[in-house]
Design an enzyme around this catalytic site. Structure first.
Site, short mmCIF file in Angstrom:
data_model
loop_
_atom_site.label_atom_id
_atom_site.label_comp_id
_atom_site.label_asym_id
_atom_site.label_seq_id
_atom_site.Cartn_x
_atom_site.Cartn_y
_atom_site.Cartn_z
N ASP A 37 41.38 27.03 -6.11
CA ASP A 37 42.53 26.30 -5.59
C ASP A 37 42.30 25.73 -4.20
O ASP A 37 43.13 24.99 -3.69
CB ASP A 37 43.76 27.22 -5.56
CG ASP A 37 44.24 27.54 -6.96
OD1 ASP A 37 44.15 26.64 -7.81
OD2 ASP A 37 44.69 28.67 -7.20
N HIS A 44 39.55 36.45 -4.45
CA HIS A 44 39.77 36.46 -5.90
C HIS A 44 39.61 37.88 -6.41
O HIS A 44 38.77 38.62 -5.91
CB HIS A 44 38.77 35.54 -6.61
CG HIS A 44 39.19 35.19 -7.99
ND1 HIS A 44 38.93 36.02 -9.07
CD2 HIS A 44 39.90 34.15 -8.47
CE1 HIS A 44 39.46 35.48 -10.14
NE2 HIS A 44 40.06 34.35 -9.82
N1 CMC Z 1 43.57 36.12 3.36
C1 CMC Z 1 43.42 37.22 4.14
N2 CMC Z 1 43.12 38.45 3.66
C2 CMC Z 1 42.93 38.57 2.33
C3 CMC Z 1 43.05 37.48 1.46
C4 CMC Z 1 43.38 36.22 2.01
N3 CMC Z 1 43.50 35.15 1.22
N4 CMC Z 1 42.83 37.88 0.19
C5 CMC Z 1 42.56 39.19 0.27
N5 CMC Z 1 42.62 39.61 1.57
C6 CMC Z 1 42.34 40.97 2.08
C7 CMC Z 1 43.49 41.91 1.79
O1 CMC Z 1 44.42 41.92 2.85
C8 CMC Z 1 42.75 43.22 1.62
O2 CMC Z 1 42.39 43.67 2.90
P1 CMC Z 1 42.34 45.26 3.22
O3 CMC Z 1 41.26 45.81 2.33
O4 CMC Z 1 42.02 45.34 4.68
O5 CMC Z 1 43.69 45.80 2.89
C9 CMC Z 1 41.44 42.83 0.92
O6 CMC Z 1 41.23 41.47 1.34
C10 CMC Z 1 41.50 42.89 -0.60
O7 CMC Z 1 42.61 42.10 -1.04
P2 CMC Z 1 43.53 42.46 -2.28
O8 CMC Z 1 44.86 41.82 -2.09
O9 CMC Z 1 43.49 43.94 -2.52
O10 CMC Z 1 42.72 41.77 -3.46
P3 CMC Z 1 43.29 41.44 -4.86
O11 CMC Z 1 42.16 41.42 -5.79
O12 CMC Z 1 44.45 42.33 -5.19
O13 CMC Z 1 43.92 39.96 -4.66
C11 CMC Z 1 44.16 37.62 -4.52
C12 CMC Z 1 43.28 38.79 -5.02
C13 CMC Z 1 43.60 36.31 -5.11
C14 CMC Z 1 45.60 37.81 -4.99
C15 CMC Z 1 44.09 37.58 -2.97
O14 CMC Z 1 42.76 37.39 -2.55
C16 CMC Z 1 45.01 36.51 -2.38
O15 CMC Z 1 46.20 36.77 -2.16
N6 CMC Z 1 44.47 35.25 -2.12
C17 CMC Z 1 45.28 34.17 -1.65
C18 CMC Z 1 46.02 33.53 -2.82
C19 CMC Z 1 45.10 32.67 -3.70
O16 CMC Z 1 44.34 31.87 -3.21
N7 CMC Z 1 45.24 32.85 -5.03
C20 CMC Z 1 44.50 32.05 -6.00
C21 CMC Z 1 43.54 32.86 -6.82
S1 CMC Z 1 42.40 31.81 -7.74
C22 CMC Z 1 43.41 31.00 -8.90
C23 CMC Z 1 43.84 31.89 -9.98
O17 CMC Z 1 43.04 32.11 -10.91
O18 CMC Z 1 44.99 32.36 -9.93
#
Ligand code: CMC
Length: 428
Positions: free
Chosen positions: A364, A307
């Site tokens: 989710d 998140h």
């Molecule tokens: N699986 C594997 N790796 C992950 C995941 C995941 N679900 N989420 C983040 N990472 C890794 C990412 O690859 C990165 O690694 P590194 O630092 O080595 O490059 C690190 O963790 C930070 O991730 P980020 O993408 O920079 O984090 P963000 O804050 O931009 O993204 C997120 C947050 C929710 C989009 C992401 O965690 C994600 O894609 N999760 C899966 C989709 C999901 O479940 N979304 C629902 C969110 S809750 C409902 C809502 O309010 O929308």
């Protein structure tokens, strides 16, 4: 703490006020930055460090796992309030007394019909259409049938637009599902509670009375409350920025629905279930998928994990996990998908990749399991999220209008070609 931040550019110092919120969060007020520095701007893709507004609706502390609507904790609200009370709280700032709640519900019920021509629009969609696309279109289409909800010049206009959409939206949600299932459209029964009526509109068979199941009513009520607001997330920011041009409420909501659809946001609940199904069909080997999620060459992400703001735990996920156990237990449903989900969560919570990046199950991760037990098709999961988020979007839109916020219009740092003379066709 100082009440100013100093920025130095090319030896020249600029001071900006520090402002503090009621929970002691601190922000640098850079409203004068561009003018004072003659053109310098900030860059922050994904707005990870940018506050787009001041808001009095929802507080969340991602480190401590705190989520509060108007000061009330999500745990207490989920236990003691119902969805309509929470909607009132979010939109008007205080919990309603009995009389206020009754009037609010009664005004919503008066608006719980849609123009019959909406059916024609719905009929024109193919059955295969994704319900989120249908919902976004129908919500936008409602504007044409309710033009008075566009030019909101008074609190009364605003109130009318709000009770209209709260009355009509559940109909769109229910009918979108019925269309997919080939069921005739149903208007429910205005003597029922908001959530009970929604369930009836969704599930009533044409040749039978619909029998309410209190377990499902309670579970859905809770799920909707947990989704009701989440401050400046992608869809809410979309609603606020769309509404900032003084576009009407319904089209601003339609924009929010489109933003919610993506799998990195609300669409994750559908993606989680599809992922869990995929793992089950592939033999249930969770470690294989854990390895994929950690492999930077593999685009696969563990859906329902991570998140932007919660870096400790998602308080909504905690409540939903317990609710999922209760609902499945009460309904006597044994779902192997739940075991896979629990297995994945256990592995991830012990794995250094997930621990180091502070990736935890989010809202989710378990919600789809409950929706599935309720008989809601997977493609409808994000629609249910949208229904829950509706009061949050409305309250954020209302706050933005009442605070007379300026039109949202970010700057950019141009990195394209500098001027070049036009190249004639023969020379390209
Ligand atoms: N699986 C594997 N790796 C992950 C995941 C995941 N679900 N989420 C983040 N990472 C890794 C990412 O690859 C990165 O690694 P590194 O630092 O080595 O490059 C690190 O963790 C930070 O991730 P980020 O993408 O920079 O984090 P963000 O804050 O931009 O993204 C997120 C947050 C929710 C989009 C992401 O965690 C994600 O894609 N999760 C899966 C989709 C999901 O479940 N979304 C629902 C969110 S809750 C409902 C809502 O309010 O929308």
């Amino acid at each position: 703490m100082s009440d100013k931040a100093t920025l130095e550019i090319n030896g020249k110092k600029y001071e900006f006020p520090l402002i503090t919120g009621t929970e002691n969060e601190v922000a640098i007020d850079i409203k004068t930055l561009r003018a004072a520095t003659e053109g310098v701007i900030t860059i922050d893709p994904g707005y990870k460090n940018t506050g787009s507004c001041e808001s009095a609706i929802t507080f969340l502390d991602g480190e401590k796992g705190i989520l509060r609507y108007r000061g009330y904790s999500i745990e207490e609200l989920a236990e003691k309030a119902d969805f309509l009370e929470v909607a009132y709280l979010l939109i008007f700032g205080e919990l309603p007394n009995e009389e206020q709640l009754e009037k609010f519900h009664s005004d919503i019920k008066k608006n719980s019909v849609v123009d019959d021509d909406i059916k024609k629009i719905l009929d024109a969609f193919p059955k295969s259409a994704h319900p989120m696309g249908v919902l976004a279109s129908l919500t936008s289409a409602l504007t044409s049938f309710n033009p008075s909800s566009v030019n909101v010049d008074s609190e009364e206009d605003m109130y009318n637009a709000i009770v209209k959409i709260l009355g009509k939206f559940p109909i769109l949600v229910a009918w979108t599902m019925r269309k997919k299932k080939g069921l005739p459209f149903d208007y429910g029964n205005s003597s029922l509670g908001y959530v009970e009526n929604l369930l009836q509109m969704m599930f009533k068979q044409p040749n039978e009375d619909y029998k309410q199941n209190p377990i499902l009513v309670n579970a859905l009520d809770k799920l909707l409350i947990l989704h009701a607001d989440h401050e400046q997330n992608c869809s809410t920011s979309t609603v606020r920025i769309t509404g900032s041009s003084h576009a009407g409420l319904f089209v601003s909501l339609s924009a929010g629905i489109s933003a919610l659809w993506g799998p990195l946001h609300g669409g994750a609940n559908q993606a989680v279930l599809e992922m869990l199904e995929g793992i089950k069909e592939d033999g249930g080997d969770t470690s294989k998928y854990m390895a994929k999620a950690k492999d930077k060459q593999d685009p696969f992400r563990l859906m329902g994990f991570g998140h932007r703001v919660y870096k400790n735990f998602d308080p909504r996920a905690k409540i939903i996990k317990v609710a999922a156990d209760e609902v499945l237990g009460d309904l006597g449903v044994e779902d192997p998908i739940l075991d896979i989900a629990k297995g994945l969560a256990k592995e991830a919570l012990e794995d250094p990749y997930f621990v180091d990046r502070k990736l935890y199950p989010n809202v989710d991760f378990y919600s789809g399991i409950i929706y599935r037990a309720m008989g809601i098709p997977t493609e409808m999961f994000t629609v249910m999220f949208a229904l829950g988020r509706l009061p949050g979007w409305i309250s954020q839109w209302k706050e933005m209008r009442m605070r007379k916020e300026p039109i949202g219009r970010p700057r950019q740092l141009y990195i394209g070609e500098t001027y070049r003379p036009f190249k004639e066709m023969s020379k390209r």
